[in-house]
Design a protein around this motif. Structure first.
Motif, short mmCIF file in Angstrom:
data_model
loop_
_atom_site.label_atom_id
_atom_site.label_comp_id
_atom_site.label_asym_id
_atom_site.label_seq_id
_atom_site.Cartn_x
_atom_site.Cartn_y
_atom_site.Cartn_z
N GLY A 100 -0.03 6.21 8.07
CA GLY A 100 0.47 5.09 8.85
C GLY A 100 0.35 3.77 8.11
N ASP A 101 0.73 2.69 8.76
CA ASP A 101 0.59 1.37 8.15
C ASP A 101 -0.87 0.99 7.96
OD1 ASP A 101 3.27 1.16 8.06
OD2 ASP A 101 3.48 -0.35 9.64
N SER A 102 -1.75 1.54 8.78
CA SER A 102 -3.18 1.25 8.61
C SER A 102 -3.70 1.78 7.29
CB SER A 102 -3.97 1.88 9.77
OG SER A 102 -3.77 3.29 9.82
N GLY A 103 -3.10 2.84 6.76
CA GLY A 103 -3.52 3.38 5.49
C GLY A 103 -2.73 2.83 4.33
N SER A 104 -1.40 2.73 4.47
CA SER A 104 -0.57 2.27 3.35
C SER A 104 -0.87 0.81 3.00
CB SER A 104 0.91 2.45 3.70
OG SER A 104 1.26 1.69 4.83
N MET A 105 -1.02 -0.04 4.01
CA MET A 105 -1.34 -1.44 3.72
C MET A 105 -2.75 -1.57 3.16
SD MET A 105 0.53 -3.77 6.62
CE MET A 105 -0.56 -3.33 7.95
N LEU A 106 -3.66 -0.71 3.59
CA LEU A 106 -5.03 -0.77 3.10
C LEU A 106 -5.11 -0.42 1.61
CD1 LEU A 106 -8.10 -1.02 3.57
CD2 LEU A 106 -8.09 1.39 4.26
N ILE A 107 -4.51 0.70 1.22
CA ILE A 107 -4.59 1.07 -0.20
C ILE A 107 -3.78 0.12 -1.06
CG2 ILE A 107 -5.06 3.48 0.34
CD1 ILE A 107 -2.19 4.16 -0.22
N GLY A 108 -2.72 -0.46 -0.51
CA GLY A 108 -2.00 -1.47 -1.27
C GLY A 108 -2.84 -2.70 -1.53
N LEU A 109 -3.62 -3.11 -0.55
CA LEU A 109 -4.49 -4.28 -0.73
C LEU A 109 -5.60 -3.99 -1.74
CD1 LEU A 109 -5.64 -6.88 1.73
CD2 LEU A 109 -7.45 -5.55 0.68
N VAL A 110 -6.20 -2.81 -1.68
CA VAL A 110 -7.26 -2.46 -2.64
C VAL A 110 -6.71 -2.41 -4.06
CG1 VAL A 110 -8.99 -0.75 -3.26
CG2 VAL A 110 -8.53 -1.21 -0.86
N LEU A 111 -5.50 -1.87 -4.21
CA LEU A 111 -4.87 -1.82 -5.52
C LEU A 111 -4.61 -3.22 -6.05
CD1 LEU A 111 -3.54 -0.09 -7.74
CD2 LEU A 111 -1.44 -0.15 -6.41
N ALA A 112 -4.12 -4.11 -5.20
CA ALA A 112 -3.88 -5.48 -5.62
C ALA A 112 -5.18 -6.20 -5.94
CB ALA A 112 -3.12 -6.23 -4.52
N ALA A 113 -6.26 -5.93 -5.20
CA ALA A 113 -7.54 -6.58 -5.45
C ALA A 113 -8.06 -6.24 -6.84
CB ALA A 113 -8.55 -6.18 -4.38
N GLY A 114 -7.93 -4.98 -7.25
CA GLY A 114 -8.37 -4.60 -8.60
C GLY A 114 -7.57 -5.32 -9.67
N ALA A 115 -6.25 -5.41 -9.47
CA ALA A 115 -5.40 -6.10 -10.45
C ALA A 115 -5.74 -7.58 -10.53
CB ALA A 115 -3.93 -5.91 -10.07
N ILE A 116 -5.99 -8.21 -9.40
CA ILE A 116 -6.34 -9.63 -9.38
C ILE A 116 -7.68 -9.86 -10.07
CG2 ILE A 116 -7.00 -11.54 -7.85
CD1 ILE A 116 -4.94 -10.40 -5.85
#
Length: 446
Positions: free
Chosen positions: A225-241
């Protein structure tokens, strides 16, 4: 490395063990809408898999905080707490959206607020390595805007690609693996402690995806769901930042020797700027094409359709599993190709290998109806559709059983009617009684 692997394993174990109870909770809570004509799955399937993934994230951070070496990271840096704050906010928005269907603009505002929360706690881009110029320091407003933009783009790119069973979790896991190897090399080989948070985030993200994938592979028993897809997208972006904006390129001490050698040696300085883009290249391309396609038709960019890359793979004849594997292949080729180039940019073998593998990928795209057959001695270890003896009895899932003629004289697959939740035999639908109100709820996208 052992502490990172331990954190990864605990995160995966917690996510895997919690996904089953979360699935039952999603069925009881009614987070299982009916099937629409444009959906790929054929049976009502519960959502809210992001709940298990979020608790896996919490377990990973808690484990790292109690380990000897990783615990120092929580003392010297505020980035883990910034990640947890932003993840909790975006996860809450996703849960509400999975249950009550929040408006797209409200979700976009929530994504920007979650990114702003991380920026306020120090997880932001401070400078950028620019080829030919060097390190360019950013003002507070520039860093904030760039950080928010990267978070929002990554979240929506992952959310857009979440259309097939196991696709989003697998692609993000591949991206996280490539990013983990890169960040670990910066932290271990060059002794730069500022790369440790990105290494930890990537390890935890891999654990979240690996723990959820067994429940999400085709046929999926639960969707993130969006609760999972948005979560892993944010964690991925946090590592890149973290690794792009916090690690000082001058600390790598690569500027030595002749000018030609310096050009090759400084490639790892620019890879942090490129790798976050390469690991989401496939979902980002899908996102851009979807916006252009819908705008060209006069539709809203947020309107759902069947024009995504994975939908097109199914339309040309690929099976569900093969379409997912092809997307995996291209994600791994782009991510690990960039990673290998950052290690040895002067080798022509890397470029040659990428070209050869790209050719193989194109051939796979052109052979949608080819089904490999395993040798007789290996038939006991492969699915029935790959066995020679069962080849005649098992129909090809990629070929429609009853073609329907179209107006242009060609044949098209027969459209299936939507299946309402509560039908016996559906994924988890037997747990919903006939009195459920799911049929009265409006349909929504995954």
């Amino acid at each position: 490395m052992r502490e990172y692997l331990l954190t990864l394993c605990i995160t995966a174990a917690v996510t895997y063990l919690l996904t089953g109870p979360v699935r039952k909770f999603a069925i009881v809570a009614g987070a299982m809408p009916e099937i629409r004509a444009r959906d790929v799955h054929r049976e009502p399937t519960p959502r809210l898999g992001g709940i298990a993934m979020f608790f896996g994230l919490c377990a990973g951070l808690l484990t790292a905080d109690h380990l000897t070496n990783l615990s120092q990271l929580f003392e010297k840096s505020n980035e883990p707490r910034a990640l947890l704050s932003g993840a909790a906010l975006i996860w809450l928005i996703g849960v509400l959206d999975d249950k009550f269907e929040i408006d797209a603009l409200i979700k976009l505002g929530g994504q920007m607020i979650a990114a702003g929360v991380m920026v306020m706690q120090g997880l932001t881009i401070l400078w950028l390595p620019v080829p030919g110029v060097g390190s360019v320091a950013l003002t507070q407003w520039q860093g904030t805007l760039l950080t928010v933009a990267l978070v929002v783009i990554t979240i929506n790119a992952v959310n857009f690609v979440d259309g097939l069973d196991g696709l989003a979790a697998g692609m993000v896991c591949i991206a996280a693996a490539a990013f983990f190897l890169y960040a670990y090399r910066i932290w271990y080989s060059y002794g730069i402690e500022a790369a440790a948070p990105a290494t930890l985030f990537s390890a935890i993200l891999m654990g979240m995806c690996l723990g959820f994938l067994p429940h999400n592979m085709h046929p999926a028993r639960i969707f993130m769901g969006d609760s999972g897809s948005m979560l892993i997208g944010l964690v991925l972006a946090a590592g890149a930042i973290s690794v792009t904006g916090q690690v000082d390129p001058d600390a790598l001490k690569l500027f030595a020797g002749s000018e030609k050698e310096a050009v090759h040696q400084t490639v790892p300085v620019y890879i942090p700027l490129l790798l976050p883009l390469t690991i989401i290249a496939v979902p980002a391309a899908d996102l851009i094409l979807a916006i252009v396609r819908r705008t060209w038709r006069g539709q809203s960019p947020f309107a759902a359709d069947r024009g995504h890359l994975h939908h097109r793979l199914l339309e040309i004849g690929h099976s569900h599993s093969r379409a997912v594997l092809i997307m995996y292949f291209w994600s791994a080729l782009i991510a690990f190709g960039a990673l290998t180039y950052s290690v040895n940019s002067a080798s022509m073998w890397i470029v040659l290998s990428v070209v050869i593998l790209s050719t193989i990928g194109l051939v796979l795209l052109l052979l949608p109806r080819f089904t490999p057959r395993a040798p007789r001695w290996a038939e006991a270890f492969v699915p029935p559709r790959y066995r020679r003896r069962a080849a005649a009895a098992v129909p090809d899932a990629s070929v429609p059983a009853h073609p329907v003629p179209r107006a242009d004289g060609e044949e098209a697959p027969e459209e299936r009617a939507p299946v309402a939740a509560g039908v016996s035999g559906a994924n988890g639908a037997t747990a919903v009684g006939s009195g459920t109100s799911l049929a009265d709820r409006p349909a929504r996208s995954r």
